[in-house]
Scaffold this motif. Structure first.
Motif, PDB file in Angstrom:
ATOM      1  N   GLN A   1      15.060  47.144  47.755  1.00 33.97           N
ATOM      2  CA  GLN A   1      16.310  47.810  47.397  1.00 33.97           C
ATOM      3  C   GLN A   1      17.312  47.930  48.538  1.00 33.97           C
ATOM      4  OE1 GLN A   1      15.034  51.576  45.813  1.00 33.97           O
ATOM      5  NE2 GLN A   1      13.870  50.637  44.176  1.00 33.97           N
ATOM      6  N   ILE A   2      16.990  47.393  49.701  1.00 31.55           N
ATOM      7  CA  ILE A   2      17.843  47.583  50.872  1.00 31.55           C
ATOM      8  C   ILE A   2      19.247  47.001  50.666  1.00 31.55           C
ATOM      9  CG2 ILE A   2      17.221  45.506  52.186  1.00 31.55           C
ATOM     10  CD1 ILE A   2      16.995  47.541  54.625  1.00 31.55           C
ATOM     11  N   HIS A   3      19.349  46.001  49.834  1.00 26.88           N
ATOM     12  CA  HIS A   3      20.667  45.403  49.582  1.00 26.88           C
ATOM     13  C   HIS A   3      21.608  46.378  48.866  1.00 26.88           C
ATOM     14  CE1 HIS A   3      18.564  44.752  45.786  1.00 26.88           C
ATOM     15  NE2 HIS A   3      19.761  44.684  45.223  1.00 26.88           N
ATOM     16  N   THR A   4      21.066  47.429  48.258  1.00 25.46           N
ATOM     17  CA  THR A   4      21.903  48.397  47.542  1.00 25.46           C
ATOM     18  C   THR A   4      22.488  49.454  48.467  1.00 25.46           C
ATOM     19  OG1 THR A   4      20.076  49.909  47.036  1.00 25.46           O
ATOM     20  CG2 THR A   4      20.499  48.120  45.456  1.00 25.46           C
ATOM     21  N   LEU A   5      21.996  49.547  49.691  1.00 23.09           N
ATOM     22  CA  LEU A   5      22.462  50.568  50.630  1.00 23.09           C
ATOM     23  C   LEU A   5      23.813  50.153  51.200  1.00 23.09           C
ATOM     24  CD1 LEU A   5      21.764  53.240  52.018  1.00 23.09           C
ATOM     25  CD2 LEU A   5      20.641  51.921  53.803  1.00 23.09           C
ATOM     26  N   GLU A   6      24.824  50.942  50.894  1.00 23.66           N
ATOM     27  CA  GLU A   6      26.173  50.604  51.339  1.00 23.66           C
ATOM     28  C   GLU A   6      26.637  51.446  52.517  1.00 23.66           C
ATOM     29  OE1 GLU A   6      28.764  50.708  47.965  1.00 23.66           O
ATOM     30  OE2 GLU A   6      27.507  49.335  46.821  1.00 23.66           O
ATOM     31  N   GLN A   7      26.040  52.620  52.690  1.00 19.80           N
ATOM     32  CA  GLN A   7      26.443  53.504  53.778  1.00 19.80           C
ATOM     33  C   GLN A   7      25.351  53.519  54.856  1.00 19.80           C
ATOM     34  OE1 GLN A   7      26.894  57.051  51.375  1.00 19.80           O
ATOM     35  NE2 GLN A   7      29.121  56.940  51.645  1.00 19.80           N
ATOM     36  N   PRO A   8      25.552  52.800  55.936  1.00 16.66           N
ATOM     37  CA  PRO A   8      24.532  52.723  56.980  1.00 16.66           C
ATOM     38  C   PRO A   8      24.150  54.088  57.552  1.00 16.66           C
ATOM     39  CG  PRO A   8      26.230  51.097  57.361  1.00 16.66           C
ATOM     40  CD  PRO A   8      26.705  51.956  56.231  1.00 16.66           C
ATOM     41  N   ASP A   9      25.075  55.044  57.565  1.00 13.29           N
ATOM     42  CA  ASP A   9      24.766  56.359  58.104  1.00 13.29           C
ATOM     43  C   ASP A   9      23.806  57.144  57.200  1.00 13.29           C
ATOM     44  OD1 ASP A   9      26.927  56.468  56.242  1.00 13.29           O
ATOM     45  OD2 ASP A   9      27.445  58.480  56.947  1.00 13.29           O
ATOM     46  N   ARG A  10      23.582  56.673  55.988  1.00 11.72           N
ATOM     47  CA  ARG A  10      22.656  57.300  55.044  1.00 11.72           C
ATOM     48  C   ARG A  10      21.308  56.569  55.005  1.00 11.72           C
ATOM     49  NH1 ARG A  10      22.711  61.772  54.127  1.00 11.72           N
ATOM     50  NH2 ARG A  10      21.755  61.555  52.112  1.00 11.72           N
ATOM     51  N   MET A  11      21.120  55.611  55.904  1.00 23.78           N
ATOM     52  CA  MET A  11      19.923  54.775  55.876  1.00 23.78           C
ATOM     53  C   MET A  11      18.634  55.600  56.014  1.00 23.78           C
ATOM     54  SD  MET A  11      18.981  51.421  58.167  1.00 23.78           S
ATOM     55  CE  MET A  11      19.208  52.270  59.704  1.00 23.78           C
ATOM     56  N   LEU A  12      18.538  56.445  57.041  1.00 21.05           N
ATOM     57  CA  LEU A  12      17.298  57.195  57.255  1.00 21.05           C
ATOM     58  C   LEU A  12      17.032  58.185  56.111  1.00 21.05           C
ATOM     59  CD1 LEU A  12      14.852  57.488  59.021  1.00 21.05           C
ATOM     60  CD2 LEU A  12      16.109  59.162  60.394  1.00 21.05           C
ATOM     61  N   PRO A  13      18.004  58.986  55.685  1.00 29.79           N
ATOM     62  CA  PRO A  13      17.728  59.870  54.533  1.00 29.79           C
ATOM     63  C   PRO A  13      17.323  59.082  53.282  1.00 29.79           C
ATOM     64  CG  PRO A  13      19.752  60.540  55.612  1.00 29.79           C
ATOM     65  CD  PRO A  13      19.327  59.245  56.248  1.00 29.79           C
ATOM     66  N   TRP A  14      17.925  57.931  53.081  1.00 27.86           N
ATOM     67  CA  TRP A  14      17.575  57.095  51.923  1.00 27.86           C
ATOM     68  C   TRP A  14      16.132  56.608  52.027  1.00 27.86           C
ATOM     69  CZ3 TRP A  14      16.634  51.675  51.961  1.00 27.86           C
ATOM     70  CH2 TRP A  14      16.478  51.105  50.697  1.00 27.86           C
ATOM     71  N   MET A  15      15.745  56.151  53.226  1.00 29.98           N
ATOM     72  CA  MET A  15      14.365  55.676  53.408  1.00 29.98           C
ATOM     73  C   MET A  15      13.370  56.817  53.225  1.00 29.98           C
ATOM     74  SD  MET A  15      14.500  52.806  56.438  1.00 29.98           S
ATOM     75  CE  MET A  15      14.912  53.970  57.716  1.00 29.98           C
ATOM     76  N   LYS A  16      13.706  58.002  53.715  1.00 28.05           N
ATOM     77  CA  LYS A  16      12.822  59.150  53.523  1.00 28.05           C
ATOM     78  C   LYS A  16      12.663  59.469  52.045  1.00 28.05           C
ATOM     79  CE  LYS A  16      13.513  61.475  57.943  1.00 28.05           C
ATOM     80  NZ  LYS A  16      14.037  62.686  58.592  1.00 28.05           N
ATOM     81  N   ARG A  17      13.748  59.386  51.320  1.00 26.00           N
ATOM     82  CA  ARG A  17      13.701  59.660  49.875  1.00 26.00           C
ATOM     83  C   ARG A  17      12.799  58.633  49.169  1.00 26.00           C
ATOM     84  NH1 ARG A  17      15.436  63.587  46.098  1.00 26.00           N
ATOM     85  NH2 ARG A  17      15.390  62.529  44.107  1.00 26.00           N
ATOM     86  N   VAL A  18      12.892  57.379  49.566  1.00 30.08           N
ATOM     87  CA  VAL A  18      12.023  56.341  48.997  1.00 30.08           C
ATOM     88  C   VAL A  18      10.559  56.672  49.288  1.00 30.08           C
ATOM     89  CG1 VAL A  18      11.361  53.903  49.122  1.00 30.08           C
ATOM     90  CG2 VAL A  18      13.778  54.517  49.032  1.00 30.08           C
ATOM     91  N   MET A  19      10.267  57.101  50.510  1.00 28.88           N
ATOM     92  CA  MET A  19       8.887  57.439  50.871  1.00 28.88           C
ATOM     93  C   MET A  19       8.394  58.678  50.120  1.00 28.88           C
ATOM     94  SD  MET A  19       7.482  55.255  52.801  1.00 28.88           S
ATOM     95  CE  MET A  19       7.997  53.834  53.739  1.00 28.88           C
ATOM     96  N   VAL A  20       9.253  59.674  49.966  1.00 36.37           N
ATOM     97  CA  VAL A  20       8.872  60.864  49.190  1.00 36.37           C
ATOM     98  C   VAL A  20       8.568  60.458  47.752  1.00 36.37           C
ATOM     99  CG1 VAL A  20       9.728  63.040  48.216  1.00 36.37           C
ATOM    100  CG2 VAL A  20      10.002  62.578  50.647  1.00 36.37           C
ATOM    101  N   ASN A  21       9.389  59.599  47.190  1.00 35.09           N
ATOM    102  CA  ASN A  21       9.137  59.120  45.827  1.00 35.09           C
ATOM    103  C   ASN A  21       7.824  58.342  45.753  1.00 35.09           C
ATOM    104  OD1 ASN A  21      11.402  60.293  44.707  1.00 35.09           O
ATOM    105  ND2 ASN A  21      12.672  58.490  45.014  1.00 35.09           N
ATOM    106  N   SER A  22       7.509  57.601  46.783  1.00 30.91           N
ATOM    107  CA  SER A  22       6.230  56.892  46.840  1.00 30.91           C
ATOM    108  C   SER A  22       5.077  57.892  46.852  1.00 30.91           C
ATOM    109  CB  SER A  22       6.194  56.005  48.089  1.00 30.91           C
ATOM    110  OG  SER A  22       4.977  55.334  48.197  1.00 30.91           O
ATOM    111  N   ALA A  23       5.229  58.977  47.596  1.00 28.21           N
ATOM    112  CA  ALA A  23       4.201  60.025  47.638  1.00 28.21           C
ATOM    113  C   ALA A  23       4.052  60.693  46.272  1.00 28.21           C
ATOM    114  CB  ALA A  23       4.551  61.063  48.697  1.00 28.21           C
ATOM    115  N   ILE A  24       5.174  60.923  45.617  1.00 26.87           N
ATOM    116  CA  ILE A  24       5.132  61.541  44.284  1.00 26.87           C
ATOM    117  C   ILE A  24       4.438  60.614  43.288  1.00 26.87           C
ATOM    118  CG2 ILE A  24       6.575  62.255  42.333  1.00 26.87           C
ATOM    119  CD1 ILE A  24       8.538  63.373  44.507  1.00 26.87           C
ATOM    120  N   ASN A  25       4.725  59.333  43.381  1.00 28.78           N
ATOM    121  CA  ASN A  25       4.059  58.372  42.489  1.00 28.78           C
ATOM    122  C   ASN A  25       2.549  58.367  42.723  1.00 28.78           C
ATOM    123  OD1 ASN A  25       6.486  57.641  41.346  1.00 28.78           O
ATOM    124  ND2 ASN A  25       6.764  55.860  42.650  1.00 28.78           N
ATOM    125  N   ALA A  26       2.139  58.426  43.978  1.00 27.22           N
ATOM    126  CA  ALA A  26       0.706  58.471  44.294  1.00 27.22           C
ATOM    127  C   ALA A  26       0.089  59.754  43.761  1.00 27.22           C
ATOM    128  CB  ALA A  26       0.494  58.363  45.801  1.00 27.22           C
TER     129      ALA A  26
END
Length: 188
Positions: free
Chosen positions: A57-82
């Protein structure tokens, strides 16, 4: 490479940039996964799944300054799925135990003084010992700042269940602190 240059190269599917990107952020994101996982192996699975999603999904990221919060959100969602995959007795989690809830103090005091006496590793180890539901909700609410309506939606539970699980997690942590000799709490 700057984070922006690395991001743009990853968005172009540059394999070397993807490797560098992975190396740059793996420590921080793996630490997040460890907070939610029951074991190192489970954390590694969450992490792997999360990084796959990040690269998909990295191609959907348009605001580079939101990169780390976005990646954290992806990881939290991965934890929730697990969490959802591993939860065997979900019906019990959604049922409130009125007797237990009445016995537990609904104190929301922040025990900063107490926690200051423990290292981050010691605190993390105590949280890791919590049952899955308690640990998940404690991390979402206390560590990552989600509110109870958000937690309820993410986990597919009621707000009341989120609140009661947090109370139970705090109570369990207080008991664990007592077991290691910390019995007086400074209220801030």
């Amino acid at each position: 490479m700057t984070d922006l240059e690395l991001l743009r190269a990853c968005q172009r599917n540059d394999p070397r940039a993807q490797t560098a990107f992975y190396q740059r952020f793996k420590g921080r994101l793996m630490g997040l996964c460890r907070r939610y996982a029951r074991s190192q192996a489970e954390a590694e699975d969450m992490f792997q799944e999360g990084f796959i999603r990040i690269f998909q999904q990295i191609h959907t990221l348009e605001q580079p300054d939101r990169m780390l919060p976005w990646m954290k959100r992806v990881m939290v969602n991965s934890a929730i799925n697990a969490y959802h995959k591993n939860q065997k007795q979900r019906a019990e989690t959604d049922r409130l135990d009125d007797q237990y809830a009445a016995a537990v103090s609904y104190a929301t005091d922040d025990h900063r003084e107490t926690l200051a006496r423990l290292s981050a590793d010691e605190i993390s180890a105590l949280v890791q010992e919590l049952p899955d539901g308690y640990r998940m909700i404690f991390n979402l609410h206390v560590v990552d700042g989600y509110n109870h309506p958000e937690i309820a939606e993410l986990l597919g539970i009621s707000e009341g269940t989120s609140k009661s699980q947090l109370v139970r997690a705090k109570s369990a942590l207080r008991e664990k602190l007592k077991q290691i000799g910390i019995v007086r709490y400074e209220h801030s």
